[in-house]
Design a protein around this motif. Sequence first.
Motif, short mmCIF file in Angstrom:
data_model
loop_
_atom_site.label_atom_id
_atom_site.label_comp_id
_atom_site.label_asym_id
_atom_site.label_seq_id
_atom_site.Cartn_x
_atom_site.Cartn_y
_atom_site.Cartn_z
N UNK A 165 -16.36 1.66 -10.40
CA UNK A 165 -17.07 1.79 -9.52
C UNK A 165 -17.53 3.20 -9.67
N UNK A 166 -17.23 4.28 -9.75
CA UNK A 166 -17.65 5.77 -9.04
C UNK A 166 -17.69 6.22 -10.63
N UNK A 167 -18.18 5.69 -11.90
CA UNK A 167 -18.05 6.54 -12.93
C UNK A 167 -19.14 7.71 -12.76
N UNK A 168 -19.71 8.36 -11.76
CA UNK A 168 -20.56 9.53 -11.80
C UNK A 168 -19.34 11.06 -11.44
N UNK A 169 -18.18 10.11 -11.18
CA UNK A 169 -16.61 11.20 -10.39
C UNK A 169 -15.89 11.26 -12.39
N UNK A 170 -16.88 10.92 -13.00
CA UNK A 170 -16.02 10.85 -14.31
C UNK A 170 -15.44 12.99 -14.79
N UNK A 171 -15.99 13.72 -14.13
CA UNK A 171 -15.79 15.05 -14.46
C UNK A 171 -14.38 15.47 -14.13
N UNK A 172 -14.77 14.89 -12.59
CA UNK A 172 -13.46 14.88 -11.58
C UNK A 172 -12.22 14.26 -12.25
N UNK A 173 -12.71 13.38 -12.45
CA UNK A 173 -10.93 12.35 -13.02
C UNK A 173 -10.55 13.24 -14.08
N UNK A 174 -11.33 14.15 -14.75
CA UNK A 174 -10.36 14.81 -16.48
C UNK A 174 -9.58 15.69 -15.45
N UNK A 175 -10.06 16.77 -14.36
CA UNK A 175 -9.79 17.37 -13.62
C UNK A 175 -8.74 17.09 -13.32
N UNK A 176 -8.31 16.11 -12.44
CA UNK A 176 -7.10 15.48 -11.97
C UNK A 176 -6.13 15.36 -13.33
N UNK A 177 -6.78 14.56 -14.38
CA UNK A 177 -5.36 14.49 -15.55
C UNK A 177 -4.58 13.62 -14.90
N UNK A 178 -4.88 12.65 -14.39
CA UNK A 178 -4.07 10.84 -13.90
C UNK A 178 -3.09 10.83 -15.29
N UNK A 179 -2.41 9.76 -14.98
CA UNK A 179 -1.66 9.28 -15.80
C UNK A 179 -1.54 7.77 -16.13
N UNK A 180 -2.70 7.31 -15.02
CA UNK A 180 -3.29 5.56 -15.02
C UNK A 180 -4.51 5.33 -14.53
N UNK A 181 -5.26 5.14 -15.16
CA UNK A 181 -6.76 4.88 -14.81
C UNK A 181 -6.53 3.47 -14.26
N UNK A 182 -7.26 3.67 -12.78
CA UNK A 182 -7.45 1.46 -12.57
C UNK A 182 -9.02 1.21 -12.12
N UNK A 183 -9.44 -0.04 -13.09
CA UNK A 183 -10.20 -0.61 -12.94
C UNK A 183 -10.83 -2.11 -12.94
N UNK A 184 -11.68 -1.67 -11.51
CA UNK A 184 -11.44 -3.11 -11.27
C UNK A 184 -12.24 -3.97 -11.75
#
Length: 414
Positions: A165-184
Amino acid sequence: MVDGNEVGTMDALDVMANLPQVIPHYQPIFSADEHGVVGYEVLGRFQTETGPVSLGPFFHDETIPEEFRIEVDDVVTKKALDYFLSLDDQTLLIFLNRDANLLMLDRGESFLQLLLTYEAKGLALSRIVLEINEQHFKGDVDQLSHLLTYLRTYGVKVAVDNIAEHSIHLERIGVLSPDILKIDLRELRKTSVHQAYQEIVHSISLLARKIGATLLYEDIETSFQLQYAWRHGGRYYQGYYLAKPAPEVVPRDLLKDLLRQECHRFIQQEKKKLETLYQIAEQFQQRISALLGKYKKAADFNELISLLAGELDDVCFRIYVCDEDGFQQSGNMFKRGGRWELQPQYYMKNWSWRPYFLENIIRMRSRRRGILSDLYTDIETGETIRTYSYPIDERHYLFIDLSYSYLFEHDAHY
């Protein structure tokens, strides 16, 4: 996740005055590799005379004092962890939702202390998955990243919610480096899904692979959505199609037979699709090889693509030739309104910047065979297409953009 009736802002004081009525519900999360329950998302509920209602709006309402929301969240968490400690199965993952803004008020200290209390009781913190919605976070992402890294030293895993829903923040996702990405997957319930959404999901799957994260698809309500999740790299699945939130856990193998049957069907359909694409590629290999032999005396590449356009009128809308470095050695033969036209302005344009371009050149050169591309959206026409590319010789390569109508007719459009 919000379902059923909800607690509104007017009921916030009622919730605080009746904390014993705050209870956790558990929604199973199923795995693709074992076809069983791998864990549960803990969801807050408020018990009323007519049944439990979701506390989702309570937690998301910023007009409710922060200390109220934190206290209710802690009540849900403690009751859930007490319950999981009472179970025989001590391997299930436990997904705990937390507002990242509230978590950062004390740098996660109270949350960590709560978890350590339960670790002392025998709960392995490697079972805990902290689930946050990064899109709503208003603070410093680097500071949040430091906190998450610190929590990981205790074994806690991190999941980030609502990615597509908020793919514009993908670069921030890279910074957080989560173990799991949830896609609705709510988007897939619309009558038509724009190709851009498919591209977003594809980008997320590539990001997940790069950072070593697992994909969890949620809000699955149909078999079609489950198949979509399976096809797009989902390891974990969650949604009403599989199981609704409930006050107790379910048997780990609850849907094992169903998921195996579904998986078998998905595999058969995917193999059929791949066989279709292989056959199309083989047919083009033979067809283009014969045509190049037929027109080997063409004066130049512009004449060659003009001759090929007449032969390939039923399958494509654009033809051009590039050298091994991506510089176009011809114009474009482009089909507009049913008629072919030469576009000389494309001569010497360079396409080496395109993803996989040079990789495919090397593949064609080494194998001496053509390649059928994945589906993608054409920049100029906005149409969903595939490109068939073919090695003319050691230095020159033919590119044929196949029309959507041709792909649809030959079941190569998905």
